[in-house]
Design a protein around this motif. Structure first.
Motif, PDB file in Angstrom:
ATOM      1  N   ARG A 162       1.501   4.934  16.045  1.00 51.04           N
ATOM      2  CA  ARG A 162       2.086   6.306  15.907  1.00 51.04           C
ATOM      3  C   ARG A 162       1.968   6.625  14.360  1.00 51.04           C
ATOM      4  NH1 ARG A 162       5.636   5.363  20.360  1.00 51.04           N
ATOM      5  NH2 ARG A 162       4.751   6.453  21.996  1.00 51.04           N
ATOM      6  N   ARG A 163       2.477   5.599  13.591  1.00 51.07           N
ATOM      7  CA  ARG A 163       2.675   5.875  12.064  1.00 51.07           C
ATOM      8  C   ARG A 163       1.277   5.859  11.511  1.00 51.07           C
ATOM      9  NH1 ARG A 163       6.069   1.290   9.825  1.00 51.07           N
ATOM     10  NH2 ARG A 163       5.480   1.892   7.995  1.00 51.07           N
ATOM     11  N   SER A 164       0.319   4.959  12.001  1.00 49.87           N
ATOM     12  CA  SER A 164      -1.165   4.913  11.551  1.00 49.87           C
ATOM     13  C   SER A 164      -1.778   6.327  11.787  1.00 49.87           C
ATOM     14  CB  SER A 164      -1.830   3.968  12.026  1.00 49.87           C
ATOM     15  OG  SER A 164      -3.151   3.792  11.719  1.00 49.87           O
ATOM     16  N   LEU A 165      -1.582   6.796  13.068  1.00 47.26           N
ATOM     17  CA  LEU A 165      -2.004   7.967  13.389  1.00 47.26           C
ATOM     18  C   LEU A 165      -1.520   9.339  12.776  1.00 47.26           C
ATOM     19  CD1 LEU A 165      -4.055   9.545  15.398  1.00 47.26           C
ATOM     20  CD2 LEU A 165      -1.962   9.653  16.961  1.00 47.26           C
ATOM     21  N   GLN A 166      -0.373   9.156  12.166  1.00 45.50           N
ATOM     22  CA  GLN A 166       0.313  10.281  11.403  1.00 45.50           C
ATOM     23  C   GLN A 166      -0.460  10.304  10.148  1.00 45.50           C
ATOM     24  OE1 GLN A 166       4.305   9.503  12.041  1.00 45.50           O
ATOM     25  NE2 GLN A 166       4.772  11.006  13.595  1.00 45.50           N
ATOM     26  N   LEU A 167      -0.766   9.383   9.424  1.00 42.46           N
ATOM     27  CA  LEU A 167      -0.834   9.045   8.087  1.00 42.46           C
ATOM     28  C   LEU A 167      -2.548   9.301   8.154  1.00 42.46           C
ATOM     29  CD1 LEU A 167       0.942   5.834   6.722  1.00 42.46           C
ATOM     30  CD2 LEU A 167       1.356   8.314   6.270  1.00 42.46           C
ATOM     31  N   ALA A 168      -3.242   8.894   8.954  1.00 46.49           N
ATOM     32  CA  ALA A 168      -4.882   9.053   9.110  1.00 46.49           C
ATOM     33  C   ALA A 168      -5.013  10.602   9.263  1.00 46.49           C
ATOM     34  CB  ALA A 168      -5.271   8.117  10.109  1.00 46.49           C
ATOM     35  N   GLN A 169      -4.196  11.391  10.129  1.00 47.68           N
ATOM     36  CA  GLN A 169      -4.427  12.809  10.205  1.00 47.68           C
ATOM     37  C   GLN A 169      -3.993  13.391   9.007  1.00 47.68           C
ATOM     38  OE1 GLN A 169      -2.606  13.664  14.064  1.00 47.68           O
ATOM     39  NE2 GLN A 169      -4.557  13.360  15.173  1.00 47.68           N
ATOM     40  N   TYR A 170      -3.077  12.810   8.354  1.00 47.17           N
ATOM     41  CA  TYR A 170      -2.441  13.636   6.891  1.00 47.17           C
ATOM     42  C   TYR A 170      -3.840  13.598   6.132  1.00 47.17           C
ATOM     43  CZ  TYR A 170      -0.019  14.425   2.680  1.00 47.17           C
ATOM     44  OH  TYR A 170       0.451  14.863   1.494  1.00 47.17           O
ATOM     45  N   CYS A 171      -4.378  12.320   5.839  1.00 47.96           N
ATOM     46  CA  CYS A 171      -5.425  12.213   5.011  1.00 47.96           C
ATOM     47  C   CYS A 171      -6.813  12.767   5.496  1.00 47.96           C
ATOM     48  CB  CYS A 171      -5.806  11.000   4.975  1.00 47.96           C
ATOM     49  SG  CYS A 171      -4.618   9.747   4.181  1.00 47.96           S
ATOM     50  N   GLY A 172      -6.774  13.381   7.009  1.00 48.60           N
ATOM     51  CA  GLY A 172      -8.169  13.873   7.316  1.00 48.60           C
ATOM     52  C   GLY A 172      -9.254  12.741   7.556  1.00 48.60           C
ATOM     53  N   ALA A 173      -8.765  11.461   8.079  1.00 49.71           N
ATOM     54  CA  ALA A 173      -9.527  10.581   8.172  1.00 49.71           C
ATOM     55  C   ALA A 173      -9.865  10.613   9.707  1.00 49.71           C
ATOM     56  CB  ALA A 173      -8.990   9.242   7.850  1.00 49.71           C
ATOM     57  N   THR A 174     -10.635  11.071  10.139  1.00 49.03           N
ATOM     58  CA  THR A 174     -11.137  11.429  11.748  1.00 49.03           C
ATOM     59  C   THR A 174     -11.343  10.098  12.234  1.00 49.03           C
ATOM     60  OG1 THR A 174     -11.954  13.537  11.181  1.00 49.03           O
ATOM     61  CG2 THR A 174     -12.530  12.871  13.052  1.00 49.03           C
ATOM     62  N   LEU A 193       0.819  -1.394   0.153  1.00 50.35           N
ATOM     63  CA  LEU A 193      -0.072  -0.054  -0.172  1.00 50.35           C
ATOM     64  C   LEU A 193       0.993   1.225   0.136  1.00 50.35           C
ATOM     65  CD1 LEU A 193      -2.735  -1.184   2.305  1.00 50.35           C
ATOM     66  CD2 LEU A 193      -2.957  -0.822   0.095  1.00 50.35           C
ATOM     67  N   ASP A 194       2.017   1.356   0.615  1.00 50.68           N
ATOM     68  CA  ASP A 194       2.972   2.280   0.506  1.00 50.68           C
ATOM     69  C   ASP A 194       3.386   2.326  -0.637  1.00 50.68           C
ATOM     70  OD1 ASP A 194       4.751   4.280   1.201  1.00 50.68           O
ATOM     71  OD2 ASP A 194       6.165   2.802   1.817  1.00 50.68           O
ATOM     72  N   GLU A 195       3.601   1.268  -1.384  1.00 48.82           N
ATOM     73  CA  GLU A 195       4.160   1.405  -2.933  1.00 48.82           C
ATOM     74  C   GLU A 195       3.103   2.192  -3.744  1.00 48.82           C
ATOM     75  OE1 GLU A 195       4.908  -1.834  -6.533  1.00 48.82           O
ATOM     76  OE2 GLU A 195       5.296  -2.518  -4.281  1.00 48.82           O
ATOM     77  N   ALA A 196       1.812   1.831  -3.604  1.00 48.88           N
ATOM     78  CA  ALA A 196       0.763   1.991  -4.364  1.00 48.88           C
ATOM     79  C   ALA A 196       0.459   3.548  -3.978  1.00 48.88           C
ATOM     80  CB  ALA A 196      -0.382   1.167  -4.162  1.00 48.88           C
ATOM     81  N   GLY A 197       0.912   4.039  -3.065  1.00 51.10           N
ATOM     82  CA  GLY A 197       0.518   5.481  -2.644  1.00 51.10           C
ATOM     83  C   GLY A 197      -0.816   5.700  -2.140  1.00 51.10           C
ATOM     84  N   ALA A 198      -1.425   4.588  -1.705  1.00 51.56           N
ATOM     85  CA  ALA A 198      -2.660   4.227  -1.106  1.00 51.56           C
ATOM     86  C   ALA A 198      -2.623   4.793   0.406  1.00 51.56           C
ATOM     87  CB  ALA A 198      -3.543   3.059  -1.288  1.00 51.56           C
ATOM     88  N   THR A 199      -2.372   5.981   0.890  1.00 54.52           N
ATOM     89  CA  THR A 199      -2.158   6.478   2.192  1.00 54.52           C
ATOM     90  C   THR A 199      -3.271   6.024   3.313  1.00 54.52           C
ATOM     91  OG1 THR A 199      -0.880   8.390   1.034  1.00 54.52           O
ATOM     92  CG2 THR A 199      -1.231   8.370   3.444  1.00 54.52           C
ATOM     93  N   ALA A 257      -2.523   3.314   6.268  1.00 56.92           N
ATOM     94  CA  ALA A 257      -2.891   3.762   7.537  1.00 56.92           C
ATOM     95  C   ALA A 257      -3.531   2.703   8.303  1.00 56.92           C
ATOM     96  CB  ALA A 257      -3.533   5.072   7.818  1.00 56.92           C
ATOM     97  N   ARG A 258      -4.630   2.117   7.612  1.00 52.98           N
ATOM     98  CA  ARG A 258      -5.541   1.332   8.302  1.00 52.98           C
ATOM     99  C   ARG A 258      -4.744  -0.226   8.329  1.00 52.98           C
ATOM    100  NH1 ARG A 258     -10.498   2.496   6.953  1.00 52.98           N
ATOM    101  NH2 ARG A 258     -10.289   3.090   4.766  1.00 52.98           N
ATOM    102  N   SER A 259      -3.762  -0.409   7.630  1.00 53.63           N
ATOM    103  CA  SER A 259      -3.163  -1.656   7.732  1.00 53.63           C
ATOM    104  C   SER A 259      -2.102  -1.634   8.768  1.00 53.63           C
ATOM    105  CB  SER A 259      -2.370  -2.227   6.639  1.00 53.63           C
ATOM    106  OG  SER A 259      -3.348  -2.694   5.457  1.00 53.63           O
ATOM    107  N   LEU A 260      -1.636  -0.438   8.917  1.00 53.88           N
ATOM    108  CA  LEU A 260      -0.689   0.001   9.917  1.00 53.88           C
ATOM    109  C   LEU A 260      -1.154  -0.136  11.401  1.00 53.88           C
ATOM    110  CD1 LEU A 260       1.519   2.905   8.683  1.00 53.88           C
ATOM    111  CD2 LEU A 260       2.352   0.800   9.613  1.00 53.88           C
TER     112      LEU A 260
END
Length: 362
Positions: free
Chosen positions: A261-273, A227-233, A237-240
């Protein structure tokens, strides 16, 4: 020609060719702006909505999705209503705005769409909405109906709609482990055969969660990488967070905290509340103390903000940016205000230097 181009972009998106799809979406948008071609604008906004959803740019998915619905508002019988409503509903659910998604499912002509393949996208989106409200039985019914329709129309491809993995996780939540594992394994086989990293990554996550243990960890870990390779941020985050949970269950507490922590960062970057809240809850369960995330500098900009500030740095007005991106001027203003704060600048004149290092496709 415009319709052919729009369908081609749709195919590129489903096949995981996101960079190529972005190029053609921008060309459609430029054509619409230059020639005032309404069909080009509809296809550009429709494809941008789906592309933004798949890459985790939720705010853009919401902005362009709403714009596209306005463009299609006079064409109630247009099948494309389903194709734009579905990613818009998904994005709203992820942003914890499920109540705003409910009335959107009444926009397309549901009876008419029962006889066409487009309707399966609405069923999948409605299942996500049901899950957000905790209605497992309703979600499962829609997902299985989605699967039947995809099979009947010979469009049963997890790169288009990953209904099996979602149904597997619902079965798992309802205690039916056998059905969950069967569906997850079926989708993983399909996804590997098709070969797009995003589809395989999503399928690996579901398969890993159905078996758990050491094998489950390896499958979900592979999911994170693909998913990192695919750019599916968002999906990454869900998989993390799922990998963090499996690691915690195995006693790898420190690693589980870092993954959360990594999941939280990516989720917040996406705006996925919704996902951010889940990651935050898990992190606290794992005994972690959430750190202050990076809220200033280039890396703090969301994808939507990046695109807006680059256009502003090139000298475009708010109105021109809104037309270019198919969003409202108020949204442009909000993105710029947020970006100025993050970049620690006071106005547009400072933007060219501030965004010099950004690599953003226009």
């Amino acid at each position: 020609m415009i319709t052919v181009a729009g369908l081609a972009v749709q195919a590129l998106t489903w096949c995981g060719q996101d960079e190529e799809a972005a190029v053609f979406i921008d060309r459609l948008a430029a054509h619409a702006q230059r020639d005032g071609e309404p069909q080009a604008r509809i296809w550009a906004s429709l494809n941008r909505t789906e592309h933004a959803w798949r890459t985790g740019d939720l705010h853009t998915a919401i902005d362009t999705g709403r714009t596209c619905l306005e463009l299609l508002s006079s064409s109630r019988g247009d099948n494309r209503l389903a194709l734009v409503t579905a990613p818009l509903v998904r994005a709203l659910v992820e942003c914890d705005q499920a109540d705003q998604a409910v009335p959107l499912l009444a926009v397309p002509d549901g009876n008419r769409l029962d006889g066409v393949w487009h309707g399966s996208h609405l069923l999948e989106a409605r299942a996500r909405l049901s899950l957000a409200h905790g209605h497992l039985e309703d979600a499962l019914a829609d997902l299985l109906a989605c699967g039947r329709r995809q099979t009947e129309w010979r469009r049963d491809n997890p790169a288009v709609l990953a209904w099996r993995s979602q149904a597997a996780l619902v079965h798992l939540a309802m205690g039916d482990h056998a059905s969950a594992q069967r569906l997850a394994e079926e989708e993983l086989h399909q996804a590997r055969a098709f070969g797009t990293p995003r589809a395989v990554g999503i399928s690996l996550r579901a398969a890993g969660l159905t078996v758990r243990g050491g094998r489950g960890q390896r499958l979900v870990e592979e999911s994170v990488g693909l998913l990192d390779e695919a750019g599916a941020t968002l999906e990454q985050a869900r998989s993390l967070i799922d990998l963090a949970t499996l690691r915690f269950e195995s006693g790898h507490i420190r690693l589980a905290r870092e993954l959360a922590r990594r999941s939280l960062q990516l989720a917040q970057y996406c705006g996925a509340t919704a996902l951010s809240n889940r990651a935050l809850d898990r992190l606290r369960t794992f005994g972690g103390r959430p750190r202050s995330l990076r809220t200033v500098g280039i890396q703090a900009l969301t994808e939507s903000e990046r695109r807006v500030v680059v256009l502003a740095a090139q000298g475009l007005t708010n109105r021109e940016i809104a037309q270019e991106r198919f969003i409202t001027q108020r949204t442009v203003e909000n993105h710029l205000t947020s970006s100025f704060r993050k970049l620690n600048i006071t106005g547009r004149r400072q933007l060219p230097e501030a965004v010099r290092s950004l690599d953003v496709r226009l």
